[in-house]
Scaffold this motif. Structure first.
Motif, PDB file in Angstrom:
ATOM      1  N   TRP A 198       0.829  -1.205   0.000  1.00 22.42           N
ATOM      2  CA  TRP A 198       0.000   0.000   0.000  1.00 22.42           C
ATOM      3  C   TRP A 198       0.866   1.258   0.000  1.00 22.42           C
ATOM      4  O   TRP A 198       0.526   2.253  -0.667  1.00 22.42           O
ATOM      5  CB  TRP A 198      -0.930  -0.009   1.206  1.00 22.42           C
ATOM      6  N   TYR A 219       2.024   1.741  -3.467  1.00 20.19           N
ATOM      7  CA  TYR A 219       0.911   2.177  -4.326  1.00 20.19           C
ATOM      8  C   TYR A 219       0.609   3.666  -4.110  1.00 20.19           C
ATOM      9  O   TYR A 219       0.323   4.392  -5.065  1.00 20.19           O
ATOM     10  CB  TYR A 219      -0.335   1.348  -4.030  1.00 20.19           C
ATOM     11  N   ASN A 276      -0.024   3.066  -9.021  1.00 15.88           N
ATOM     12  CA  ASN A 276      -0.226   1.969  -9.976  1.00 15.88           C
ATOM     13  C   ASN A 276       0.099   0.657  -9.282  1.00 15.88           C
ATOM     14  O   ASN A 276       1.197   0.486  -8.752  1.00 15.88           O
ATOM     15  CB  ASN A 276       0.663   2.159 -11.212  1.00 15.88           C
ATOM     16  N   TYR A 277      -0.866  -0.251  -9.307  1.00 18.97           N
ATOM     17  CA  TYR A 277      -0.712  -1.506  -8.576  1.00 18.97           C
ATOM     18  C   TYR A 277       0.357  -2.396  -9.207  1.00 18.97           C
ATOM     19  O   TYR A 277       1.096  -3.084  -8.505  1.00 18.97           O
ATOM     20  CB  TYR A 277      -2.053  -2.238  -8.543  1.00 18.97           C
ATOM     21  N   ALA A 330       3.660  -1.095  -8.196  1.00 16.83           N
ATOM     22  CA  ALA A 330       3.837  -1.414  -6.769  1.00 16.83           C
ATOM     23  C   ALA A 330       4.268  -2.871  -6.590  1.00 16.83           C
ATOM     24  O   ALA A 330       5.144  -3.166  -5.773  1.00 16.83           O
ATOM     25  CB  ALA A 330       2.542  -1.149  -6.009  1.00 16.83           C
ATOM     26  N   PHE A 375      -7.712   3.049  -5.044  1.00 18.11           N
ATOM     27  CA  PHE A 375      -7.142   1.745  -5.385  1.00 18.11           C
ATOM     28  C   PHE A 375      -7.700   1.227  -6.702  1.00 18.11           C
ATOM     29  O   PHE A 375      -6.986   0.598  -7.486  1.00 18.11           O
ATOM     30  CB  PHE A 375      -7.460   0.771  -4.254  1.00 18.11           C
TER      31      PHE A 375
END
Length: 354
Positions: free
Chosen positions: A17, A20, A25-26, A29, A177
């Motif tokens: 987290w 992120y 951007n997941y 991450a 998210f």
């Protein structure tokens, strides 16, 4: 067991987290997250290589013990234990470094598939109420372990129905998210199974196979080991199994496996170039020699008084030995004289008799 994995997933989720929040951007991450984990675990990989080098060194000595004490199992185990103590090595030294990555890997997996719980750290009550509500909506594949991913993926549609279960801060987290799951044109919240060809999600299971095979093949070739039997089967079956899971699971899970395999391949190249078995064996020999020298250097010389007493004792014992030897020699010479006298007397007697 699942609670333990969730515990690891919860810990990993804080780092995921944080990354992120920085890059929004997941996928990015996950890449940086995996890189950090590999760097943290890199010393354990080196220790594992050291352990392999020590085992290779002890292999020949162990074979000699088997030849010598093959029929006496108890004596063999005793001598083997002495060998481990002499080489300052434990037979279980490589187990920890081998097993350590598994709980971390499972923790990452659980942080990916349970984003509300382990990544966003939303309250358990809110998640339970939301998932129960969503599971009753027909047409949503929200049952099983991926219900939280389904909520994040369909948040824009579900928001009006389930927003009541979350606080304003939690809603802001979910909305932030939701927007960051696309990377290289692929939505990591979607599942390759049932997706359209143009969505490019089919690339995830394919890259899982290729990256896994490339990493495994290079490691075996670089180490000079030949896979046989079950090892050979594992080399081909595990990539197929991981590809099947990547096909059935959300893209975020398969994406992590791909990135992990790529970094594992890079780590193997570094280890083989700088920490090969031959290099580690030579380093272990050098360390063993230095250790022996240090032990000898740590031996303190005896005091002058103690040295004098030992010298006097040795000299006294030497004098005693000299006296004993002289007494033995005198006894031997007297016996010879007596024997000579007897011979002379017998000769005189024989002469007189004649």
């Amino acid at each position: 067991m699942m609670q333990l994995f969730n515990f690891f997933g919860n810990l990993m989720g804080y780092l995921l987290w944080a990354l992120y929040c920085v890059f929004k951007n997941y996928g990015v991450a996950i890449i940086l997250f995996t890189l950090i984990i590999k760097i943290v675990l890199f010393p354990t990989s080196i220790n594992q290589q050291k352990s392999m080098a020590k085992n290779a060194k002890l292999g020949e000595k162990q074979k000699e013990l088997q030849k010598k004490y093959g029929n006496d199992r108890q004596r063999y185990n005793e001598e083997l234990q002495k060998l481990y103590e002499k080489e300052n090595m434990s037979p279980y030294s490589g187990c920890l470094t081998t097993l350590l990555p598994f709980p971390i890997m499972l923790g990452i997996y659980y942080s990916v598939i349970f984003p509300l719980k382990n990544t966003l750290h939303i309250s358990a009550e809110a998640i339970a109420n939301a998932t129960e509500y969503v599971s009753k909506i027909p047409g949503l594949t929200s049952t099983g372990n991926y219900v939280e991913l389904t909520i994040v993926k369909n948040w824009a549609v579900l928001k009006d129905s389930i927003a009541q279960f979350f606080t304003q801060g939690e809603i802001a987290k979910i909305e932030s998210f939701e927007k960051g799951f696309k990377i290289f044109g692929i939505n990591l919240l979607d599942t390759p199974k049932g997706s359209h060809f143009t969505d490019l999600l089919w690339l995830i299971p394919v890259l899982c196979i290729l990256s896994y095979w490339a990493s495994t093949f290079y490691m075996q070739k670089a180490s000079g080991q030949k896979s046989q039997g079950c090892m050979n089967a594992t080399m081909y079956l595990m990539p197929l199994l991981s590809a099947y899971w990547a096909y059935m699971m959300p893209g975020a899970v398969g994406f992590y496996w791909i990135i992990s395999s790529v970094f594992a391949f890079a780590q193997s190249v570094i280890i083989q170039n700088f920490y090969s078995l031959n290099h580690m064996t030579a380093m272990n020999e050098a360390q063993h020699f230095v250790s022996m020298c240090n032990k000898e250097a740590e031996l303190k010389p005896l005091s002058e008084d103690m040295q004098r007493k030992i010298a006097e004792k040795i000299e006294s014992q030497a004098n005693v030995n000299v006296q004993n030897n002289s007494q033995k020699n005198s006894k031997t010479s007297s016996k010879k004289k007596n024997s000579g006298a007897k011979k002379n007397n017998s000769s005189d007697y024989l002469g007189n008799k004649k």
